[in-house]
Design a protein around this motif. Structure first.
Motif, PDB file in Angstrom:
ATOM      1  N   UNK A  22    -112.721  16.494  52.386  1.00 16.70           N
ATOM      2  CA  UNK A  22    -112.350  16.666  51.102  1.00 16.70           C
ATOM      3  C   UNK A  22    -112.080  18.497  51.282  1.00 16.70           C
ATOM      4  N   UNK A  23    -111.438  18.785  50.286  1.00 17.50           N
ATOM      5  CA  UNK A  23    -110.606  19.676  49.720  1.00 17.50           C
ATOM      6  C   UNK A  23    -110.918  20.232  48.341  1.00 17.50           C
ATOM      7  N   UNK A  24    -110.598  21.312  47.723  1.00 21.26           N
ATOM      8  CA  UNK A  24    -110.250  21.475  46.177  1.00 21.26           C
ATOM      9  C   UNK A  24    -109.018  20.578  45.582  1.00 21.26           C
ATOM     10  N   UNK A  25    -108.184  20.216  46.824  1.00 24.71           N
ATOM     11  CA  UNK A  25    -106.919  19.858  46.438  1.00 24.71           C
ATOM     12  C   UNK A  25    -106.671  18.306  46.565  1.00 24.71           C
ATOM     13  N   UNK A  26    -108.203  18.530  47.726  1.00 23.42           N
ATOM     14  CA  UNK A  26    -107.678  16.629  48.319  1.00 23.42           C
ATOM     15  C   UNK A  26    -109.251  16.310  48.050  1.00 23.42           C
ATOM     16  N   UNK A  27    -109.761  15.727  47.447  1.00 19.43           N
ATOM     17  CA  UNK A  27    -111.374  15.754  47.105  1.00 19.43           C
ATOM     18  C   UNK A  27    -111.745  14.690  47.497  1.00 19.43           C
ATOM     19  N   UNK A  28    -110.757  13.079  47.564  1.00 15.91           N
ATOM     20  CA  UNK A  28    -110.812  12.136  48.969  1.00 15.91           C
ATOM     21  C   UNK A  28    -110.895  13.090  50.277  1.00 15.91           C
ATOM     22  N   UNK A  29    -112.223  12.469  50.915  1.00 16.85           N
ATOM     23  CA  UNK A  29    -112.246  11.992  52.983  1.00 16.85           C
ATOM     24  C   UNK A  29    -112.349  11.152  53.385  1.00 16.85           C
ATOM     25  N   UNK A  30    -113.049  11.261  54.530  1.00 17.67           N
ATOM     26  CA  UNK A  30    -114.048  10.067  55.037  1.00 17.67           C
ATOM     27  C   UNK A  30    -114.378  10.115  56.675  1.00 17.67           C
ATOM     28  N   UNK A  31    -114.741   9.801  57.163  1.00 21.27           N
ATOM     29  CA  UNK A  31    -115.537  10.107  58.480  1.00 21.27           C
ATOM     30  C   UNK A  31    -114.950   7.938  59.529  1.00 21.27           C
ATOM     31  N   UNK A  32    -115.737   8.489  60.786  1.00 22.12           N
ATOM     32  CA  UNK A  32    -115.539   7.391  61.748  1.00 22.12           C
ATOM     33  C   UNK A  32    -116.298   7.364  62.446  1.00 22.12           C
ATOM     34  N   UNK A  35    -121.372  17.834  45.384  1.00 28.51           N
ATOM     35  CA  UNK A  35    -121.347  17.218  45.259  1.00 28.51           C
ATOM     36  C   UNK A  35    -120.745  16.011  45.455  1.00 28.51           C
ATOM     37  N   UNK A  36    -120.643  14.988  46.426  1.00 24.70           N
ATOM     38  CA  UNK A  36    -119.982  14.341  46.573  1.00 24.70           C
ATOM     39  C   UNK A  36    -120.412  12.960  46.731  1.00 24.70           C
ATOM     40  N   UNK A  37    -119.889  12.078  46.757  1.00 27.81           N
ATOM     41  CA  UNK A  37    -120.332  10.173  46.916  1.00 27.81           C
ATOM     42  C   UNK A  37    -119.605   9.458  48.264  1.00 27.81           C
ATOM     43  N   UNK A  38    -119.913   8.402  48.852  1.00 24.57           N
ATOM     44  CA  UNK A  38    -119.208   7.904  49.524  1.00 24.57           C
ATOM     45  C   UNK A  38    -119.353   6.615  49.495  1.00 24.57           C
ATOM     46  N   UNK A  48    -115.705  10.951  48.140  1.00 23.44           N
ATOM     47  CA  UNK A  48    -114.324  11.635  47.301  1.00 23.44           C
ATOM     48  C   UNK A  48    -116.079  12.783  46.764  1.00 23.44           C
ATOM     49  N   UNK A  49    -115.632  14.084  46.550  1.00 17.61           N
ATOM     50  CA  UNK A  49    -115.955  15.806  46.750  1.00 17.61           C
ATOM     51  C   UNK A  49    -115.663  15.565  44.823  1.00 17.61           C
TER      52      UNK A  49
END
Length: 261
Positions: A42-52, A82-85, A76-77
């Motif tokens: 995630x970034x400051x512009x795109x808070x959604x991220x992920x992984x595989x 501080x992030x949740x997944x 989500x950052x």
């Protein structure tokens, strides 16, 4: 390396081996873990991220395959520290002496996770809290549902730079506890220590060891008290992580090279 840097590294260098030795009543021959991960931070512009991630485990050193897992998650950052997944995965355990007989058990898992980071001038700490729901199917056609709580404290120490970025060597160590609400409450302890290198902004390589100890409950059988014991195993860990980048991303804050397992 000056004496101040060495003083900062000493706790990380000692924590893994000492804890691994202290927690084991009985040990087994060394095994091997291979971990390959792709991350979209995630970034400051795109808070959604992920992984595989794909992982394989061997009972011996580079031999006797018996286990693999495939998993992925969406993060989500909330802020940079501080992030949740939410994640899910499939975990397959076999008998390395008879792979043709099929899996001993297949587990499907869902989890919810909260991660907090603390960054000082050099030392970086990560606190990870996880709740797991586990569905297991066994070879004998039985099944089970279990829940588990996990907490991991992970420490990172860059060696040749103040932050972990391209061209950085770093040390990593963690201790993770696994708690089972139905018992044994203290189900597992996992201790890791390793050396990592980030050659580019995208690629992270880590080599280390993990000691994993499983615990049972004290019990009475045939009128005799059986105390709690644990079975521990050391494993060589080889991990490769690739971080994807967003074209429009602003310069990122420091991202810790945490293992997703």
């Amino acid at each position: 390396m000056n004496k101040h840097v060495f003083a900062g590294l000493l706790p990380l260098l000692l924590a893994g081996p000492l804890a691994a030795r202290a927690q084991a009543n009985s040990t087994q021959p060394w095994g091997t873990w291979f971990i390959g991960t792709v991350i979209l931070p995630g970034t400051s512009d795109h808070k959604l991220g992920g992984y595989a991630e794909a992982q394989a485990r061997l009972n011996g050193v580079f031999r006797q395959y018996f286990y693999h897992e495939l998993k992925a998650g969406v993060s989500f950052d909330i802020d940079p520290n501080f992030s949740v997944l939410v994640g899910g995965g499939r975990y397959v355990t076999s008998d390395y002496q008879d792979l043709s007989a099929g899996p001993l058990n297949v587990e499907r898992r869902l989890w919810q996770q909260l991660t907090l980071t603390q960054v000082t001038k050099r030392l970086k700490l990560e606190h990870r809290y996880r709740i797991e729901q586990r569905w297991l199917d066994f070879r004998n056609d039985s099944s089970a549902f279990r829940q588990r709580l996990r907490y991991r404290l992970n420490a990172f120490y860059p060696l040749n730079k103040p932050t972990i970025a391209a061209g950085t060597w770093f040390l990593s160590a963690y201790d993770e506890i696994f708690l089972n609400p139905k018992g044994p409450v203290f189900e597992r302890n996992r201790v890791y220590g390793g050396l990592g290198y980030q050659p580019t902004a995208h690629l992270i390589l880590q080599l280390g060891f993990v000691n994993q100890a499983n615990y049972n409950l004290p019990a009475y059988k045939a009128g005799q008290f059986i105390p709690q014991i644990n079975s521990a195993k050391n494993n060589l860990v080889l991990a490769v992580t690739y971080k994807l980048a967003r074209r429009s991303a602003v310069p990122a804050t420091e991202q810790l090279p945490s293992q997703r397992d």
